[in-house]
Design an enzyme around this catalytic site. Sequence first.
Site, PDB file in Angstrom:
ATOM      1  N   ASP A 205      43.247  40.949  34.581  1.00  0.00           N
ATOM      2  CA  ASP A 205      42.657  41.056  33.243  1.00  0.00           C
ATOM      3  C   ASP A 205      42.907  39.782  32.430  1.00  0.00           C
ATOM      4  O   ASP A 205      43.991  39.201  32.474  1.00  0.00           O
ATOM      5  CB  ASP A 205      43.331  42.251  32.547  1.00  0.00           C
ATOM      6  CG  ASP A 205      42.701  42.606  31.235  1.00  0.00           C
ATOM      7  OD1 ASP A 205      41.517  42.975  31.232  1.00  0.00           O
ATOM      8  OD2 ASP A 205      43.381  42.507  30.196  1.00  0.00           O
ATOM      9  N   GLU A 253      39.234  37.994  35.674  1.00  0.00           N
ATOM     10  CA  GLU A 253      38.303  38.046  34.542  1.00  0.00           C
ATOM     11  C   GLU A 253      38.478  36.754  33.758  1.00  0.00           C
ATOM     12  O   GLU A 253      39.458  36.578  33.035  1.00  0.00           O
ATOM     13  CB  GLU A 253      38.623  39.257  33.660  1.00  0.00           C
ATOM     14  CG  GLU A 253      37.623  39.397  32.525  1.00  0.00           C
ATOM     15  CD  GLU A 253      38.133  40.234  31.359  1.00  0.00           C
ATOM     16  OE1 GLU A 253      37.303  40.786  30.636  1.00  0.00           O
ATOM     17  OE2 GLU A 253      39.364  40.309  31.150  1.00  0.00           O
TER      18      GLU A 253
HETATM   19  C1  NOJ Z   1      39.380  42.942  29.333  1.00  0.00           C
HETATM   20  C2  NOJ Z   1      39.086  44.382  29.633  1.00  0.00           C
HETATM   21  O1  NOJ Z   1      37.938  44.442  30.446  1.00  0.00           O
HETATM   22  C3  NOJ Z   1      38.897  45.050  28.297  1.00  0.00           C
HETATM   23  O2  NOJ Z   1      38.424  46.369  28.465  1.00  0.00           O
HETATM   24  C4  NOJ Z   1      40.188  45.013  27.546  1.00  0.00           C
HETATM   25  O3  NOJ Z   1      40.001  45.533  26.248  1.00  0.00           O
HETATM   26  C5  NOJ Z   1      40.722  43.584  27.409  1.00  0.00           C
HETATM   27  N1  NOJ Z   1      40.616  42.833  28.629  1.00  0.00           N
HETATM   28  C6  NOJ Z   1      42.178  43.580  27.010  1.00  0.00           C
HETATM   29  O4  NOJ Z   1      42.961  44.085  28.062  1.00  0.00           O
END
Ligand code: NOJ
Length: 563
Positions: A205, A253
Amino acid sequence: MRITDTADLWYKNAVIYCVDLETYLDSDGDGIGDLPGLTQRIDYLADVGVSCLWLMPFYPSPRRDNGYDISDMFGVDPRYGDHGDFVELVRVAHDRGIRVIVDLVINHTSDQHPWFRQSRASKDSPYRDFYVWRSDTPPDTSEEAMFPGQEDGIWTYDEKTQEWYLHHFLHTQPDLNTANPQVREAITKTMGFWLQLGVDGFRVDAVPFAINQTTLTGADQHEFLEPHDYLRTLRAFLQRRSSGTSSAMVLGEVNLPHQDQLAFFGGEDGDQLTMQFDFTVNQKTFLSFAREDARPLAEALSERPQNLSVETQYANFLRNHDELTLDLLSAQERDEVLDTFAPEDEMRFAGRGLRRRLPAMFDGDPRRIKMAYSLLFSLPGTPVLFYGEEIGMGENLEVPGREAVRTPMQWSQDKNGGFSSARPSKLARKVVEGPFGPQHVNAAQARRDPESLLHHVSRLARRYRDCPELGWGELTILDQHHHEVLAHRMTSGDQSMILIHNLSPKSLVVPLTLHDEEKGTELIDLLQDGACAVDAEHATDVTLEGYGYRWLRVKRPGDPRLL
Ligand code: NOJ
């Protein structure tokens, strides 16, 4: 690429499917989806053609951010089951040939995590330095807050010790101090734990935030001179712990332009993230859809960094569990997409994206929806589906914020769409109503209808899996004169495919010239009966209906493959 390579670097032609346990299938009638529920549906997923399951956070959490605010990285939220249920799920999935990856949140924890409770208790706490504190009043950081409606900056004042702590997301999600070796060790220990329970990798993440030097510099006593070293360490650890039958991967991500993503792969060395979502291609795809003009997408694909290490791979997606963010587009492009697909204010999120699922954006037009998924599976890289996409679920705009697209999976026409036997008021989230509700859109019905989106997606998944040139090959954008059409070719060794997508409702004839193909070469249609022949001028004409699409595999005389 040899067929054996596809088993080593399995993620390069995987079909990834993202599940939010909370809303997938409730096995015990408490209104909340759970691990045993998902395990019941592994055969369904195998049938869809999924080869890798991505589990969104299922760890103990106060759930201020749908579980991305974790209070125990080693735990299983009891509402979903326990470690035994987790192991059962992984076992059943593996038996059906489905790998499992889990979310790894390295940037922050919940403010309820014991580390943060101790960190905020005193400046002398051994955990103080697990998070990022500053004593001076921060400047205005409202521009940097990821959830502008909810937070007005990225620093929050803490009364007890009278300092400010960093949080890029909610103030209930303090950022970890990733420059601190103890934090790094704790994170690798977490990875080791889940690997030992059988997972095949991690979706990591918010990676850029986790190694953001500017917010850490000056606020921390540790040296953080080369933040990317941290990613190298994670990858090396993963490699050491997962050698064996198949190596694990890390899918990051990183919502940044292509050139900036290069560093996160580890450049040509490829020693950091194994995979990254391609946010540029995602956003340009929607610009292309809005304009019915394939050129923005073609440009984005052509601009992808070349010469990546063989172990790296892009992950493609249409929709995910978040808003459809358009932050990499120019303001004018963003407005075009928003005006086309989110005409009402309630369909938008934070001025930068949409809280809608794709079928509703396309007014339920089955031809256009099928074309979009055909395009997704045909792009160079690995496709990722968000649960419910395979049956064409819509959103529920009555549910606030990003949760609008995280509604219960629609299994049947039964009560609560077959998701749960609980009273509707007890459900983790409200079921979609109206034309996209379970009365019209559900998995049971779709399974019986050979023309359904479900059958289409499952056919695409199977074709994608047996055409490794899509995941592994090199891309060429083919010249032709219809700007509504993306015609691309994927080639790996002597295997080659031609993929053609019409983003407009007009029917068209696409003339193609394939200079390196001779008369006698046939283009075999992989999705329907039919073939096109290449003539003595190396040319062929391909006919497309409105929103039509063709997957054509190049078959030269004497080609022994089963086509
Ligand atoms: C990316 C995640 O996909 C999202 O859902 C989340 O709110 C943020 N990162 C923080 O963890």
